[in-house]
Design an enzyme around this catalytic site. Structure first.
Site, short mmCIF file in Angstrom:
data_model
loop_
_atom_site.label_atom_id
_atom_site.label_comp_id
_atom_site.label_asym_id
_atom_site.label_seq_id
_atom_site.Cartn_x
_atom_site.Cartn_y
_atom_site.Cartn_z
N SER A 1 -6.10 3.91 3.68
CA SER A 1 -5.45 3.10 2.66
C SER A 1 -6.46 2.43 1.73
CB SER A 1 -4.57 2.02 3.32
OG SER A 1 -3.70 1.43 2.39
N SER B 1 0.79 -1.23 0.00
CA SER B 1 0.00 0.00 0.00
C SER B 1 0.83 1.28 0.00
CB SER B 1 -0.95 0.00 1.20
OG SER B 1 -2.05 -0.84 0.96
N LYS C 1 0.41 3.73 -2.83
CA LYS C 1 -0.60 4.79 -2.87
C LYS C 1 0.01 6.18 -2.67
CE LYS C 1 -4.27 1.73 -1.23
NZ LYS C 1 -3.78 0.62 -0.41
#
Length: 373
Positions: free
Chosen positions: A113, A50, A53
């Site tokens: 997230s 993640s 991102k």
């Protein structure tokens, strides 16, 4: 001012460099001095999960800066995006056919997230996820991320198509914080998000625990292990940290907290020059002035191990003489900072004024001036 809870938490943290078992990959840099305070295996490629991102958010910041994307722009969640990402991993629970603003999506991505939020933003902004991912890779190359590649907007497992290094993640964090400080403050560091009637908390291990911490992004998949790209600001210093491939979330969180505290605790930060203070002069060729003052747009600092008094050396480097015309604020030289003879950082120096091309009279005057003592 730090909250009582944060102060209480801080007393339980022992500043320390993380062990290789807790954080096989580790990097800590001080943006205020440009120095690397600790580095371990920082050019080893790994899957960011993640933490991908952060590049999606940075790309959005770049598009907002260029007028290609706007915070209040409304995006409709495409049916195929909903079908693929509804309830998959971390989510902000976007409803089917939801109409949601870019601002809401960015908060969902940075705070909880949101895999669905990142996919919806990518598809809605670029017209397809593939086009957005291509833009992510262009932005990565433009800021000097030379050893990274993105295959998704949210870091979901893609058979190794997405990979980064700690060095490149620090480059990304530096570009985002320094180019877009207002956007960074707006979208990072929130402890909770409420959307669609659901409140979720941020799993950032340092914000609210380490005083001055304000992000940035955790990451986890079974393939990637546990990682964290984090930052904190305290007493004029801004530190950026990467810990990656930790075997457990507990080890990652412990390493992140102790590492950041170590960065603040183990070094004294010395102010060498204030912002826009003259540091040197450079010769100018064919300009209305024969010399230009060199300044730094930001304070220049150096970190030294706490309690020590090493020799700090300074050297200005430029390829001269500089050729007119020169714009005010143009990067024309570098200040090389060394500690006990070892180079530790390079800071850009800019011209303090604009200098146009010399007229005939000015060229004659400058010619005579070069003969004067």
């Amino acid at each position: 001012m730090c909250s009582p809870a944060a102060n209480a938490a801080r007393t339980t943290i022992t500043p320390a460099i993380p062990s290789a078992q807790d954080a096989p990959i580790a990097l800590l840099i001080d943006l205020s001095s440009g120095q690397t305070l600790f580095a371990r295996d920082i050019d080893r490629r790994f899957m960011p999960a993640s933490m991908t991102k952060v590049m999606t958010v940075f790309t959005a910041f770049e598009w907002m800066h260029r007028g290609k994307l706007f915070p209040q722009q409304v995006i409709t969640v495409a049916p195929d995006v909903f079908d693929k990402w509804h309830g998959v991993g971390s989510t902000m629970f976007l409803p089917k056919d939801a109409r949601v603003t870019v601002d809401q999506l960015l908060h969902g991505i940075t705070t909880v997230s949101a895999n669905d939020g990142a996919a919806a933003l990518a598809h809605g902004a670029a017209g397809s996820i593939a086009k957005w991912v291509a833009a992510m890779n262009r932005e990565a190359r433009s800021i000097g991320m030379t050893n990274s590649h993105y295959g998704t907007p949210n870091g979901w497992m893609d058979q190794g198509g997405t990979f980064v290094t700690a060095r490149d993640l620090a480059t990304l964090a530096t570009a985002m914080i320094e180019r877009y400080p207002d956007l960074y403050r707006r979208y990072f560091g929130a402890r909770t998000l409420t959307y669609n009637g659901i409140t979720q908390r941020n799993h950032d291990p340092i914000t609210g625990v380490v005083p001055g911490a304000d992000g940035i992004k955790t990451g986890f998949t079974n393939q990637a292990g546990y990682g964290f790209l984090g930052s904190a600001q305290r007493n004029g210093r801004r530190l950026v940290m990467v810990v990656a491939t930790s075997p457990t979330g507990r080890q990652r969180n412990k390493a992140a907290q102790e590492f950041m505290e170590w960065g603040f605790d183990a070094f004294d930060s010395r102010l060498l020059f204030g912002a826009n203070t003259q540091i040197a002069k450079a010769k100018v060729q064919n300009g209305g002035l024969s010399r230009v003052k060199l300044v730094s747009p930001r304070p220049i600092r150096v970190d030294v191990p706490k309690g020590t008094h090493p020799e700090v050396g300074l050297k200005v480097r430029y390829f001269g003489p500089l050729r007119a015309p020169i714009a005010r604020g143009e990067h024309v030289a570098d200040l090389i900072v060394s500690v006990d003879g070892k180079e530790v950082g390079t800071r850009p120096l800019v011209s303090d004024r604009a200098i146009g091309t010399a007229t005939i009279v000015q060229r004659i005057f400058n010619g005579f001036a070069r003969w004067l003592p």
